[in-house]
Design an enzyme around this catalytic site. Structure first.
Site, PDB file in Angstrom:
ATOM      1  N   ASP A   1       0.855  -1.177   0.000  1.00  0.00           N
ATOM      2  CA  ASP A   1       0.000   0.000   0.000  1.00  0.00           C
ATOM      3  C   ASP A   1       0.895   1.232   0.000  1.00  0.00           C
ATOM      4  O   ASP A   1       2.120   1.122  -0.116  1.00  0.00           O
ATOM      5  CB  ASP A   1      -0.954  -0.015   1.199  1.00  0.00           C
ATOM      6  CG  ASP A   1      -2.301   0.625   0.881  1.00  0.00           C
ATOM      7  OD1 ASP A   1      -2.323   1.832   0.591  1.00  0.00           O
ATOM      8  OD2 ASP A   1      -3.327  -0.078   0.937  1.00  0.00           O
TER       9      ASP A   1
ATOM     10  N   HIS B   1      -3.150   3.090  -4.485  1.00  0.00           N
ATOM     11  CA  HIS B   1      -2.513   2.630  -3.243  1.00  0.00           C
ATOM     12  C   HIS B   1      -1.081   2.143  -3.496  1.00  0.00           C
ATOM     13  O   HIS B   1      -0.618   1.208  -2.837  1.00  0.00           O
ATOM     14  CB  HIS B   1      -3.339   1.507  -2.611  1.00  0.00           C
ATOM     15  CG  HIS B   1      -4.631   1.978  -1.998  1.00  0.00           C
ATOM     16  ND1 HIS B   1      -4.695   2.542  -0.738  1.00  0.00           N
ATOM     17  CD2 HIS B   1      -5.892   1.953  -2.475  1.00  0.00           C
ATOM     18  CE1 HIS B   1      -5.965   2.845  -0.466  1.00  0.00           C
ATOM     19  NE2 HIS B   1      -6.707   2.513  -1.510  1.00  0.00           N
TER      20      HIS B   1
ATOM     21  N   ASP C   1      -8.888  -0.923  -5.843  1.00  0.00           N
ATOM     22  CA  ASP C   1      -9.825  -0.020  -5.166  1.00  0.00           C
ATOM     23  C   ASP C   1      -9.275   1.400  -5.083  1.00  0.00           C
ATOM     24  O   ASP C   1      -8.064   1.618  -5.104  1.00  0.00           O
ATOM     25  CB  ASP C   1     -10.128  -0.533  -3.752  1.00  0.00           C
ATOM     26  CG  ASP C   1      -8.881  -0.592  -2.890  1.00  0.00           C
ATOM     27  OD1 ASP C   1      -7.859  -1.128  -3.360  1.00  0.00           O
ATOM     28  OD2 ASP C   1      -8.907  -0.090  -1.752  1.00  0.00           O
ATOM     29  N   GLU C   2     -10.181   2.342  -4.966  1.00  0.00           N
ATOM     30  CA  GLU C   2      -9.877   3.737  -4.626  1.00  0.00           C
ATOM     31  C   GLU C   2      -8.732   4.316  -5.463  1.00  0.00           C
ATOM     32  O   GLU C   2      -7.846   4.995  -4.951  1.00  0.00           O
ATOM     33  CB  GLU C   2      -9.560   3.856  -3.131  1.00  0.00           C
ATOM     34  CG  GLU C   2     -10.735   3.483  -2.236  1.00  0.00           C
ATOM     35  CD  GLU C   2     -10.412   3.573  -0.757  1.00  0.00           C
ATOM     36  OE1 GLU C   2     -11.333   3.805   0.037  1.00  0.00           O
ATOM     37  OE2 GLU C   2      -9.228   3.376  -0.384  1.00  0.00           O
TER      38      GLU C   2
ATOM     39  N   TRP D   1     -16.901  -4.883  -1.460  1.00  0.00           N
ATOM     40  CA  TRP D   1     -16.684  -4.177  -0.193  1.00  0.00           C
ATOM     41  C   TRP D   1     -17.579  -2.950  -0.043  1.00  0.00           C
ATOM     42  O   TRP D   1     -17.931  -2.581   1.076  1.00  0.00           O
ATOM     43  CB  TRP D   1     -15.216  -3.770  -0.052  1.00  0.00           C
ATOM     44  CG  TRP D   1     -14.751  -2.633  -0.897  1.00  0.00           C
ATOM     45  CD1 TRP D   1     -14.381  -2.687  -2.200  1.00  0.00           C
ATOM     46  CD2 TRP D   1     -14.603  -1.260  -0.501  1.00  0.00           C
ATOM     47  NE1 TRP D   1     -13.997  -1.447  -2.645  1.00  0.00           N
ATOM     48  CE2 TRP D   1     -14.123  -0.537  -1.618  1.00  0.00           C
ATOM     49  CE3 TRP D   1     -14.818  -0.571   0.694  1.00  0.00           C
ATOM     50  CZ2 TRP D   1     -13.870   0.830  -1.585  1.00  0.00           C
ATOM     51  CZ3 TRP D   1     -14.562   0.801   0.725  1.00  0.00           C
ATOM     52  CH2 TRP D   1     -14.091   1.483  -0.390  1.00  0.00           C
TER      53      TRP D   1
ATOM     54  N   TYR E   1     -16.470  -4.630   8.096  1.00  0.00           N
ATOM     55  CA  TYR E   1     -15.264  -3.823   8.229  1.00  0.00           C
ATOM     56  C   TYR E   1     -14.948  -3.633   9.709  1.00  0.00           C
ATOM     57  O   TYR E   1     -15.490  -2.754  10.375  1.00  0.00           O
ATOM     58  CB  TYR E   1     -15.437  -2.484   7.496  1.00  0.00           C
ATOM     59  CG  TYR E   1     -14.839  -2.525   6.106  1.00  0.00           C
ATOM     60  CD1 TYR E   1     -15.063  -3.622   5.275  1.00  0.00           C
ATOM     61  CD2 TYR E   1     -14.047  -1.496   5.620  1.00  0.00           C
ATOM     62  CE1 TYR E   1     -14.496  -3.686   4.005  1.00  0.00           C
ATOM     63  CE2 TYR E   1     -13.488  -1.550   4.349  1.00  0.00           C
ATOM     64  CZ  TYR E   1     -13.718  -2.645   3.548  1.00  0.00           C
ATOM     65  OH  TYR E   1     -13.160  -2.712   2.302  1.00  0.00           O
TER      66      TYR E   1
ATOM     67  N   ASP F   1     -12.341  -2.595  11.110  1.00  0.00           N
ATOM     68  CA  ASP F   1     -11.529  -1.451  11.520  1.00  0.00           C
ATOM     69  C   ASP F   1     -12.417  -0.314  12.013  1.00  0.00           C
ATOM     70  O   ASP F   1     -11.930   0.654  12.594  1.00  0.00           O
ATOM     71  CB  ASP F   1     -10.652  -0.959  10.374  1.00  0.00           C
ATOM     72  CG  ASP F   1     -11.454  -0.524   9.155  1.00  0.00           C
ATOM     73  OD1 ASP F   1     -12.359  -1.295   8.757  1.00  0.00           O
ATOM     74  OD2 ASP F   1     -11.184   0.542   8.584  1.00  0.00           O
TER      75      ASP F   1
ATOM     76  N   THR G   1      -5.582  -1.321   8.987  1.00  0.00           N
ATOM     77  CA  THR G   1      -4.824  -1.007  10.206  1.00  0.00           C
ATOM     78  C   THR G   1      -4.282   0.418  10.256  1.00  0.00           C
ATOM     79  O   THR G   1      -3.312   0.680  10.985  1.00  0.00           O
ATOM     80  CB  THR G   1      -3.661  -2.007  10.376  1.00  0.00           C
ATOM     81  OG1 THR G   1      -2.783  -1.931   9.242  1.00  0.00           O
ATOM     82  CG2 THR G   1      -4.174  -3.421  10.543  1.00  0.00           C
ATOM     83  N   GLU G   2      -4.897   1.359   9.546  1.00  0.00           N
ATOM     84  CA  GLU G   2      -4.424   2.739   9.662  1.00  0.00           C
ATOM     85  C   GLU G   2      -4.322   3.176  11.123  1.00  0.00           C
ATOM     86  O   GLU G   2      -3.340   3.816  11.525  1.00  0.00           O
ATOM     87  CB  GLU G   2      -5.369   3.689   8.913  1.00  0.00           C
ATOM     88  CG  GLU G   2      -5.261   3.614   7.403  1.00  0.00           C
ATOM     89  CD  GLU G   2      -6.310   2.696   6.812  1.00  0.00           C
ATOM     90  OE1 GLU G   2      -6.698   2.899   5.659  1.00  0.00           O
ATOM     91  OE2 GLU G   2      -6.745   1.748   7.519  1.00  0.00           O
TER      92      GLU G   2
END
Length: 645
Positions: A204, A278, A354-355, A421, A446, A448, A493-494
């Site tokens: 990432d 990412h 993604d993103e 997701w 999710y 997180d 895990t940010e």
């Protein structure tokens, strides 16, 4: 012949007791709930001397060792392995396949004097052992001898097998690096609840975590950032003189060791290399992979802001993408996938997708030329072009291609599997196109996200409570169930800086997910699960596994009435709790004010303190909710009057 006779004896016993009525008794607290459990009369009492009969096959080594260690360490029994029809505990492979059990199912018979587990495969016996251990008192998980415990297990007949083949947890080891031993620890914990897929997010913006020998800078440069603490995503940019020594990576030998460790516990590891977005760690290592001039100045992200999420679609502030118009990118990806495919025997490689921000692509002359040459009309079609080329690379290595549901945009690659997701919509669309799907929607999976109120939880932008996670149903009514491989929970895990917090975020919500992917839909019941999960807390305590107690915390509903007064309604996720509160800055307990109806916040109050009790025992955490926070949540307009001297 000996195994056949033993199996016949066991089957005869099962037949003899088949007429017994299933009874609801509180001493069966297995998670995930089995397909069928018939409570019989009496208890098995663990003797001081225990004999275990099990096939001498390497695939059963971990199951036998786990069982032996629990019985010797916590219970203090002497355990001997021997082949005997009279063994205390027998693990037997069926001589004739029981088609109803499949590859991972088992039958467990707990009788007053002996225990028998039968299965078609070692995997089934392994899962039978996990269930058996949950029948013993929670202290069986202790790391030291517990002399005062009555070591009994309820007599029961269990027939059990999984609903889905894909029962996963995703562990993001890119945002913060977790060591090889910590990953092993995560595997040990997840198999207690019959998960069989570990999805490792290995690359990432914040780090590249796997050694690629043909591209050494990926770990020499890409594996390290500047260590910062606080709320990830809000950090100041790293200064030039700050050391870039935070992080790490797995050598290829580490990966082989992890794969072997997981396989011994019937877990497949799926690697994820997240591209084309990412990808800042890769670009910082090899700037020529970028479309954007100046990429040679980029560095691995240390938690500073690099995206503008207020824009729709979100825009990158620096270009964290691989250039889809650069042929060297596909050479790079071929090298990466060649080495990744050789390290991971699992059939799938996850490639992210993604993103991916496209605002830098829009400015790129190379991308514009690609669009003209390939007749691509939109940036989504540009990403689809990238994904289809990457799919061919992945398939050339003998693997199957999987990505997040953004890979649907612009046209899905021919053989791609989709991990949905952004809700279930992407998965539904892919399944209707006859593509394989794994469901992992933010709405339910999710982990997180915050588990309780933001006044006490480490702040994340969304909340996922346990009861919501338990509502996860991987198969929507509108699709053919054949294309839904299963589901998983995702731990990004940010905001997860260490292993204890990783455990806290995973449990107990992983227990809810495990029941959605293992147990029959008809067997699920929130009140029943809520009761069983509280018993599982005792096991997690004994095993020294951290978990969130947020299920005991009150749920705040703050509103404003017609008189512009703050109102607070309180509720709980589980029944049987009393809520006590104060507005006078004191610490409430069961001798104080007990909540019974919506409260008007006193005009001059500074804060509200709340705690929950179960009978005479406090079970929830003391939560302080300030009036300032209440005003912010409701966007209440506060009238202020200037003081007159």
């Amino acid at each position: 012949m000996r195994k056949t006779l033993a199996l016949l004896c066991c089957c005869a016993l099962l037949c003899a007791t088949a007429t017994a009525q299933t009874t609801v008794i509180n001493d069966i607290n297995v998670v995930p709930v089995p397909v069928k459990a018939t409570r019989m009369t009496g208890y098995f009492t663990l003797p001081k001397s225990v004999t275990i009969d099990a096939p001498a096959t390497p695939e059963l080594a971990v199951a036998v060792t786990t069982l032996k260690n629990r019985l010797t360490t916590a219970a203090g029994s002497t355990v001997t392995l021997q082949h005997s029809l009279t063994s205390t505990i027998s693990l037997l492979l069926n001589t004739a396949e029981n088609a109803g059990l499949g590859k991972e199912g088992y039958q467990l018979s707990v009788m007053p004097k002996r225990i028998v587990i039968t299965a078609n495969t070692p995997a089934g016996l392994f899962y039978g052992v996990q269930t058996l251990l949950q029948l013993f008192p929670p202290a069986i998980e202790s790391k030291s001898k517990m002399a005062t415990v009555a070591w009994k297990a309820p007599c029961v007949q269990i027939v059990d097998y999984p609903r889905f083949e894909w029962r996963g947890l995703m562990f993001d080891v890119a945002r913060h690096f977790f060591t090889k031993e910590e990953v092993k620890h995560y595997i040990d914990d997840m198999v207690r609840y019959k998960f069989n897929i570990l999805h490792l997010h290995l690359a990432d913006d914040e780090g590249w975590r796997i050694e690629i020998k043909s591209l050494p800078k990926l770990t020499q440069v890409g594996a390290y950032s500047v260590k910062k603490e606080g709320y990830f995503g809000t950090f100041s940019p790293a200064a030039p003189n700050e050391p870039r020594n935070y992080g790490g990576f797995y050598t290829q030998d580490d990966i082989r060791e992890l794969v072997k460790y997981a396989q011994a516990r019937f877990v497949n590891i799926m690697p994820e290399i997240d591209v084309p977005g990412h990808s800042l760690a890769a670009v910082a290592s090899y700037p020529e992979l970028s479309c954007t001039p100046g990429a040679d100045k980029y560095q691995v992200r240390s938690g500073e802001v690099i995206m503008d999420w207020s824009k729709r679609p979100p825009e990158a502030l620096i270009d964290n993408t691989l250039c889809p118009a650069n042929e060297n990118v596909y050479v790079f990806l071929d090298k990466v996938m060649t080495e990744v495919a050789q390290l991971f025997p699992f059939q799938y490689i996850h490639v992210g997708g993604d993103e991916c921000p496209k605002n830098f692509w829009e400015k790129s002359d190379a991308v514009k030329a690609l669009m003209q040459r390939e007749n691509l009309k939109t940036q989504e079609e540009v990403q689809s072009y990238f994904e289809k080329r990457l799919e061919k690379i992945v398939e050339s290595k003998g693997k199957r291609f999987m990505g997040w549901d953004e890979i649907l945009e612009g046209g899905l690659a021919p053989n791609a599997a989709v991990m949905s997701w952004r809700g279930m919509k992407g998965g539904i669309a892919a399944a209707k196109m006859k593509h394989d799907v794994v469901m992992s929607p933010t709405d339910f999976a999710y982990i997180d996200y915050m588990q309780g109120d933001q006044a006490i939880e480490p702040k994340v932008y969304a909340t996922l409570r346990l009861n919501k996670a338990y509502q996860f149903e991987p198969v929507p009514d509108s699709v053919d169930a054949r294309y839904i491989k299963g589901g998983q929970a995702n731990l990004w895990t940010e905001q997860v800086y260490n292993m204890r917090h990783a455990e806290y975020m995973t449990y107990p919500r992983a227990l809810a997910i495990s029941e959605s992917v293992w147990s029959p839909k008809a067997n699920k019941s929130w009140p029943d699960f809520a009761s069983r999960v509280q018993q599982q807390f005792k096991r997690l305590d004994a095993a020294e596994i951290n978990y969130s107690p947020a299920v005991y915390d009150p749920i705040f509903n703050v509103t404003v009435n017609a008189a512009n007064e703050l109102q607070v309604g309180l509720s709980t996720e589980i029944t049987g709790l009393d809520i006590y509160y104060s507005f006078d800055n004191t610490f409430p307990d069961r001798f104080g004010k007990k909540y019974s109806q919506t409260l008007i916040v006193p005009k001059d109050a500074f804060q509200m303190r709340v705690i929950t009790y179960k009978g005479k025992e406090p079970v929830g955490r003391m939560i302080n909710l300030t009036v300032e926070d209440m005003n912010r949540r409701t966007r209440r307009k506060v009238n202020t009057v200037a003081a007159v001297n």
